[in-house]
Design an enzyme around this catalytic site. Structure first.
Site, PDB file in Angstrom:
ATOM      1  N   CYS A   2       1.143  -1.027  -0.331  1.00 46.90           N
ATOM      2  CA  CYS A   2       0.206  -0.414   0.435  1.00 46.90           C
ATOM      3  C   CYS A   2       1.172   0.932  -0.113  1.00 46.90           C
ATOM      4  O   CYS A   2       1.573   0.959   0.306  1.00 46.90           O
ATOM      5  CB  CYS A   2      -0.408  -0.221   1.416  1.00 46.90           C
ATOM      6  SG  CYS A   2      -2.409  -1.114   1.008  1.00 46.90           S
ATOM      7  N   ARG A  27       6.393  -0.841  -4.604  1.00 49.31           N
ATOM      8  CA  ARG A  27       6.297  -1.267  -3.301  1.00 49.31           C
ATOM      9  C   ARG A  27       4.806  -2.647  -3.331  1.00 49.31           C
ATOM     10  O   ARG A  27       5.057  -3.421  -2.227  1.00 49.31           O
ATOM     11  CB  ARG A  27       5.240  -0.455  -1.712  1.00 49.31           C
ATOM     12  CG  ARG A  27       6.101   0.553  -1.913  1.00 49.31           C
ATOM     13  CD  ARG A  27       5.201   1.689  -1.324  1.00 49.31           C
ATOM     14  NE  ARG A  27       5.088   1.467   0.168  1.00 49.31           N
ATOM     15  CZ  ARG A  27       5.658   2.100   1.117  1.00 49.31           C
ATOM     16  NH1 ARG A  27       6.968   2.839   0.910  1.00 49.31           N
ATOM     17  NH2 ARG A  27       4.925   1.796   2.565  1.00 49.31           N
ATOM     18  N   TRP A  72      -3.059  -3.553  -1.693  1.00 48.09           N
ATOM     19  CA  TRP A  72      -2.263  -4.043  -1.758  1.00 48.09           C
ATOM     20  C   TRP A  72      -3.491  -5.159  -0.476  1.00 48.09           C
ATOM     21  O   TRP A  72      -3.074  -4.852   0.244  1.00 48.09           O
ATOM     22  CB  TRP A  72      -0.635  -4.204  -1.239  1.00 48.09           C
ATOM     23  CG  TRP A  72       0.007  -6.393  -1.089  1.00 48.09           C
ATOM     24  CD1 TRP A  72       0.348  -6.336  -2.377  1.00 48.09           C
ATOM     25  CD2 TRP A  72       0.558  -7.298   0.214  1.00 48.09           C
ATOM     26  NE1 TRP A  72       0.379  -7.782  -1.715  1.00 48.09           N
ATOM     27  CE2 TRP A  72       0.356  -8.113  -0.968  1.00 48.09           C
ATOM     28  CE3 TRP A  72      -0.954  -7.356   1.385  1.00 48.09           C
ATOM     29  CZ2 TRP A  72       0.930  -8.904   0.182  1.00 48.09           C
ATOM     30  CZ3 TRP A  72      -0.129  -8.518   2.027  1.00 48.09           C
ATOM     31  CH2 TRP A  72      -0.428  -9.738   1.388  1.00 48.09           C
ATOM     32  N   ASN A  98      -3.593   3.000   4.841  1.00 50.45           N
ATOM     33  CA  ASN A  98      -2.233   1.748   4.843  1.00 50.45           C
ATOM     34  C   ASN A  98      -2.748   1.538   6.412  1.00 50.45           C
ATOM     35  O   ASN A  98      -2.435   2.571   7.378  1.00 50.45           O
ATOM     36  CB  ASN A  98      -1.049   2.220   5.051  1.00 50.45           C
ATOM     37  CG  ASN A  98      -1.059   2.388   3.303  1.00 50.45           C
ATOM     38  OD1 ASN A  98      -1.284   2.841   2.434  1.00 50.45           O
ATOM     39  ND2 ASN A  98       0.015   3.151   3.045  1.00 50.45           N
ATOM     40  N   GLY A  99      -2.413  -0.207   6.150  1.00 51.81           N
ATOM     41  CA  GLY A  99      -2.311  -0.161   7.213  1.00 51.81           C
ATOM     42  C   GLY A  99      -2.905  -1.075   7.671  1.00 51.81           C
ATOM     43  O   GLY A  99      -4.240  -1.985   7.214  1.00 51.81           O
ATOM     44  N   GLU A 476      18.824 -18.215  -0.913  1.00 51.09           N
ATOM     45  CA  GLU A 476      18.434 -16.573  -1.533  1.00 51.09           C
ATOM     46  C   GLU A 476      18.591 -16.765  -2.959  1.00 51.09           C
ATOM     47  O   GLU A 476      17.734 -16.245  -3.353  1.00 51.09           O
ATOM     48  CB  GLU A 476      19.983 -16.273  -1.348  1.00 51.09           C
ATOM     49  CG  GLU A 476      19.777 -15.035  -1.667  1.00 51.09           C
ATOM     50  CD  GLU A 476      18.895 -13.335  -1.087  1.00 51.09           C
ATOM     51  OE1 GLU A 476      18.052 -14.180  -0.714  1.00 51.09           O
ATOM     52  OE2 GLU A 476      18.224 -13.610  -1.807  1.00 51.09           O
ATOM     53  N   LYS A 480      15.368 -16.470  -4.545  1.00 53.07           N
ATOM     54  CA  LYS A 480      15.382 -14.937  -6.140  1.00 53.07           C
ATOM     55  C   LYS A 480      14.374 -15.764  -7.603  1.00 53.07           C
ATOM     56  O   LYS A 480      13.177 -14.764  -7.231  1.00 53.07           O
ATOM     57  CB  LYS A 480      16.535 -14.430  -6.007  1.00 53.07           C
ATOM     58  CG  LYS A 480      17.539 -13.238  -5.923  1.00 53.07           C
ATOM     59  CD  LYS A 480      16.788 -12.342  -6.254  1.00 53.07           C
ATOM     60  CE  LYS A 480      15.845 -12.094  -4.772  1.00 53.07           C
ATOM     61  NZ  LYS A 480      16.502 -11.713  -3.637  1.00 53.07           N
ATOM     62  N   GLU A 483      10.091 -16.149  -6.743  1.00 48.35           N
ATOM     63  CA  GLU A 483       9.730 -14.864  -6.288  1.00 48.35           C
ATOM     64  C   GLU A 483       9.715 -14.247  -7.957  1.00 48.35           C
ATOM     65  O   GLU A 483       8.305 -13.965  -8.425  1.00 48.35           O
ATOM     66  CB  GLU A 483       9.942 -13.713  -5.653  1.00 48.35           C
ATOM     67  CG  GLU A 483      11.821 -13.115  -5.316  1.00 48.35           C
ATOM     68  CD  GLU A 483      12.089 -12.259  -4.064  1.00 48.35           C
ATOM     69  OE1 GLU A 483      10.706 -11.746  -3.749  1.00 48.35           O
ATOM     70  OE2 GLU A 483      13.026 -12.011  -4.138  1.00 48.35           O
ATOM     71  N   HIS A 499      18.498 -37.408   1.822  1.00 47.59           N
ATOM     72  CA  HIS A 499      17.576 -38.017   3.287  1.00 47.59           C
ATOM     73  C   HIS A 499      15.873 -37.158   2.844  1.00 47.59           C
ATOM     74  O   HIS A 499      15.476 -37.391   3.239  1.00 47.59           O
ATOM     75  CB  HIS A 499      17.843 -37.015   4.212  1.00 47.59           C
ATOM     76  CG  HIS A 499      19.355 -37.406   5.092  1.00 47.59           C
ATOM     77  ND1 HIS A 499      19.494 -38.462   5.213  1.00 47.59           N
ATOM     78  CD2 HIS A 499      20.474 -36.945   5.337  1.00 47.59           C
ATOM     79  CE1 HIS A 499      21.029 -38.300   6.087  1.00 47.59           C
ATOM     80  NE2 HIS A 499      21.432 -37.938   4.862  1.00 47.59           N
ATOM     81  N   LYS A 594       7.107  -4.689  -1.932  1.00 51.57           N
ATOM     82  CA  LYS A 594       8.800  -5.034  -1.517  1.00 51.57           C
ATOM     83  C   LYS A 594       8.382  -4.340   0.213  1.00 51.57           C
ATOM     84  O   LYS A 594       9.504  -4.732   0.577  1.00 51.57           O
ATOM     85  CB  LYS A 594       8.584  -2.707  -1.886  1.00 51.57           C
ATOM     86  CG  LYS A 594      10.125  -2.601  -1.578  1.00 51.57           C
ATOM     87  CD  LYS A 594      11.070  -3.627  -2.323  1.00 51.57           C
ATOM     88  CE  LYS A 594      12.855  -3.944  -2.431  1.00 51.57           C
ATOM     89  NZ  LYS A 594      13.688  -5.138  -2.852  1.00 51.57           N
TER      90      LYS A 594
HETATM   91  O1  M6R Z   1      12.746  -5.313   4.044  1.00 51.12           O
HETATM   92  P1  M6R Z   1      12.667  -6.436   4.214  1.00 51.12           P
HETATM   93  O2  M6R Z   1      14.944  -6.903   4.558  1.00 51.12           O
HETATM   94  O3  M6R Z   1      12.551  -6.396   6.298  1.00 51.12           O
HETATM   95  O4  M6R Z   1      12.168  -7.044   4.004  1.00 51.12           O
HETATM   96  C1  M6R Z   1      12.283  -8.941   4.513  1.00 51.12           C
HETATM   97  C2  M6R Z   1      11.313  -9.777   3.265  1.00 51.12           C
HETATM   98  O5  M6R Z   1      10.558  -9.232   3.124  1.00 51.12           O
HETATM   99  C3  M6R Z   1      12.340  -9.822   1.454  1.00 51.12           C
HETATM  100  O6  M6R Z   1      13.671  -9.631   1.341  1.00 51.12           O
HETATM  101  C4  M6R Z   1      11.650 -10.527   0.621  1.00 51.12           C
HETATM  102  O7  M6R Z   1      12.413 -11.560   0.908  1.00 51.12           O
HETATM  103  C5  M6R Z   1      12.262  -9.786  -0.638  1.00 51.12           C
HETATM  104  N1  M6R Z   1      11.336  -9.436  -1.828  1.00 51.12           N
HETATM  105  C6  M6R Z   1      13.016 -10.549  -1.531  1.00 51.12           C
HETATM  106  O8  M6R Z   1      13.778 -10.468  -2.395  1.00 51.12           O
END
Ligand code: M6R
Length: 599
Positions: A2, A27, A72, A98-99, A476, A480, A483, A499, A594
């Site tokens: 949002c 965002r 969102w 927002n919230g 990681e 990537k 997502e 396992h 974001k």
């Molecule tokens: O702003 P933050 O680092 O706290 O966010 C944490 C996660 O939401 C963020 O890293 C998310 O996993 C990303 N989309 C990864 O690319």
């Protein structure tokens, strides 16, 4: 998650709000809307993108007062009805929010049983309450204060009273919101990026504060009505930082910026003699800790796992890494002097904030590593370590991850030195070498694009395997890929495959293996053989000194503790090209936001 923009001045707010909302697109959102107040009130909403909102807004839409919103979905599906702005039943008040209002059901039952609701949102409760409160008082400010005092939860609010074209009513608690000061106008925004074109002068709004914005003045007060004075500051953002320039996507631009970010970190954490230096407060805090708890989510959690290795190996302090959303509800047994380190690119993640609130109540020491100075986590922690990565716009985090690793390495080395540990390397020099190596990798895009096409163009799933620190980088890499390309991807410790997960290996299943750690080069190679024997297509990324015939990429060698900075880069690029060639929206992947400001 949002976004809010608001304007009060003399110009038509329409384009200022549309441009601002476009800057907040990063965002994550699924619907959007704008309300303009001039001689009449004009509300336009869409399910979908800002481009559609722009197209839908009539040419004659005019108002010198306006509020805009990207939503969102939390309460209620993404739809035009649930998109903001929302109007009160009488049509007098219009709101963007927002919230999450945690007590919205209770408020509905107590005060609003006779009110017809048009949406499924918690937000609509606020604007309907405004209608109720204004029936018993002539004064909108009092009605606004009374409404705000009833709310429990998080909110950033912009509200219009269509009987008063000279005031924008604003309130904030736990959700980000800033006031921007102009000449003959004022603005509000969830992020200064949204209104940087209009002004670089901003004032923070703190939790449980109310602001009345007029075109030539602002009045800040607490919910009781006592006036608050606060000095503005200059937003240190460059328009270039928030534009794509010649890049097709922010993600690619941000991958390429990593060497520059590391150099910036080197500068920021060295003294005038070129030696690593942390503030004395941070040093004392680290020395006092008998155990460290790292709290983070997503990519930041993966950086935390690497940080644990650094701190334990170099500074010999035990470290636990926790997924923020789990820790909030399952607190482990704590030692006498625990230190909590929060890692968050945005500094706004609600899951981490829930933990911060909890541990602060118990009086524990806290440090936040964040990319956003002045963010909620930074303000509320005892200490902040800045990441200096510059605005990260793509939803998929890249340069913030490498910045987190670099700052965690500096923190671990500094703490070790303060404890009297003799280290035989100069981390600042090693970081400078790593920055140059990343540069050479970002020049190999064509090669990595070809690998992405060969391995990831049509597959439904992919596995990433590594051992030790490589395993954390694999987690990681998998995040990537999943997502942004929607390929089901998982990172595994190489030895763990047999396992259970090896049952999923079929003919041509892509397995991406990292082999950058001398101590485990032999066993990870055996793991690769195990999957290849079962039909997998293996893509091995190794490091000079450990390479073998058939490796797809051999990375230039860097100091062993800094290998995650290097090995993550081809994984970021593989994810980028896989998403690109599968026709995905790289910077704005579906369902993701974001800045995740709800728990
Ligand atoms: O702003 P933050 O680092 O706290 O966010 C944490 C996660 O939401 C963020 O890293 C998310 O996993 C990303 N989309 C990864 O690319």
């Amino acid at each position: 998650m949002c976004g809010i923009v608001g304007y009060i001045g003399t110009k038509n707010a329409k384009n200022i709000l549309l441009n601002g909302l476009e800057k907040l697109e990063y965002r994550g959102y699924d619907s959007a809307g704008i309300a303009l107040l001039g001689e009449t009130l004009n509300i336009t909403k869409v399910k979908g993108r800002i481009a559609a909102l722009r197209e839908k807004m009539e040419d004659e839409a005019f108002g010198t007062l306006g509020i805009g919103h990207t939503r969102w979905a939390t309460h209620g599906v993404p739809s035009e009805e649930n998109a903001h702005p929302h109007e009160s039943a009488s049509g007098r008040f219009t709101i963007v929010h927002n919230g999450v209002i945690e007590n919205y059901q209770e408020l509905k039952e107590t005060y609003l049983q006779d009110v017809p609701f048009k949406s499924e949102t918690d937000t609509e409760v606020i604007v309907q309450l405004m209608d109720k409160m204004s029936q018993t008082t002539q004064d909108t400010v009092t009605a606004f204060r009374q409404t705000i005092q009833l709310l429990q939860g998080s909110y950033a609010i912009g509200l219009l009273d269509n009987e008063d074209v000279d005031t924008l009513y604003v309130a904030k608690n736990k959700s980000p919101l800033l006031v921007g000061i102009g000449n003959g106008f004022n603005v509000i925004a969830s992020d200064a990026m949204a209104t940087l074109k209009e002004t670089d002068q901003y004032v923070e709004i703190h939790d449980e504060e109310i602001v009345l914005l007029h075109k030539d003045s602002i009045v800040m007060m607490d919910v009781e009505g006592s006036v608050i004075e606060r000095e503005p500051y200059t937003a240190e953002l460059d328009m270039q930082d928030i534009e794509k320039g010649t890049y097709a996507h922010f993600m690619l631009k941000e991958i390429d910026e990593q060497p520059f970010v590391i150099r910036k970190i080197i500068q920021a954490y060295q003294n005038s003699d070129g030696q690593l230096e942390m503030s004395q407060d941070i040093r004392n805090t680290m020395q006092e800790a008998d155990r460290i708890h790292i709290i983070a989510s997503g990519t930041s959690y993966h950086a935390g796992l690497v940080g644990k290795q650094f701190i334990e190996t170099l500074a010999s302090i035990p470290v636990e890494v926790h997924i923020a959303s789990e820790f909030a509800y399952h607190t482990p047994l704590l030692s006498e002097n625990p230190l909590f380190i929060f890692i968050s690119q945005s500094g706004e993640t609600a899951d981490a904030r829930a933990v911060l609130t909890k541990v602060k109540k118990r009086g524990f020491n806290t440090i936040t590593l964040t990319n956003v100075p002045g963010s909620t986590l930074s303000r509320e922690s005892n200490h902040t370590l800045q990441l200096h990565a510059g605005p990260e716009i793509a939803v998929a985090s890249t340069k913030a991850y490498t910045a987190q690793i670099a700052v965690l390495a500096l923190l671990a080395v500094d703490t070790a030195r303060e404890k009297g540990v003799q280290l035989d390397f100069d981390l600042l020099q090693e970081l400078a070498i790593a920055a140059s190596v990343i540069e050479t990798l970002t020049e190999q895009k064509d090669k990595i694009e070809e690998l992405a096409k060969t391995f990831l163009n049509t597959t439904r799933n992919a596995f990433f395997i590594g051992r030790g620190i490589d395993y954390y980088v694999c987690s990681e890499g998998a995040l990537k890929l999943k997502e942004i390309s929607y390929i089901q991807a998982e990172g595994f410790a190489g030895g763990e495959l047999k396992h259970g997960t090896i049952a999923l290996i079929e003919e041509d299943t892509p397995v991406i293996a990292l082999a950058t750690q001398k101590a485990v080069n032999h066993p990870i190679r055996s793991n690769v053989q195990e999957v290849v024997s079962r039909g997998a297509k293996a893509l091995t990324i190794s490091m000079e000194g450990m390479e073998q015939t058939g490796d797809a990429l051999v990375l230039p060698a860097v100091h062993e503790i800094l290998t995650p900075l290097i090995s993550v880069v081809p994984l970021q690029l593989l994810a980028y090209y896989a998403a690109l060639h599968r026709g995905c929206d790289v910077d704005k992947p579906r369902n993701l936001a974001k800045s995740v400001t709800v728990e």
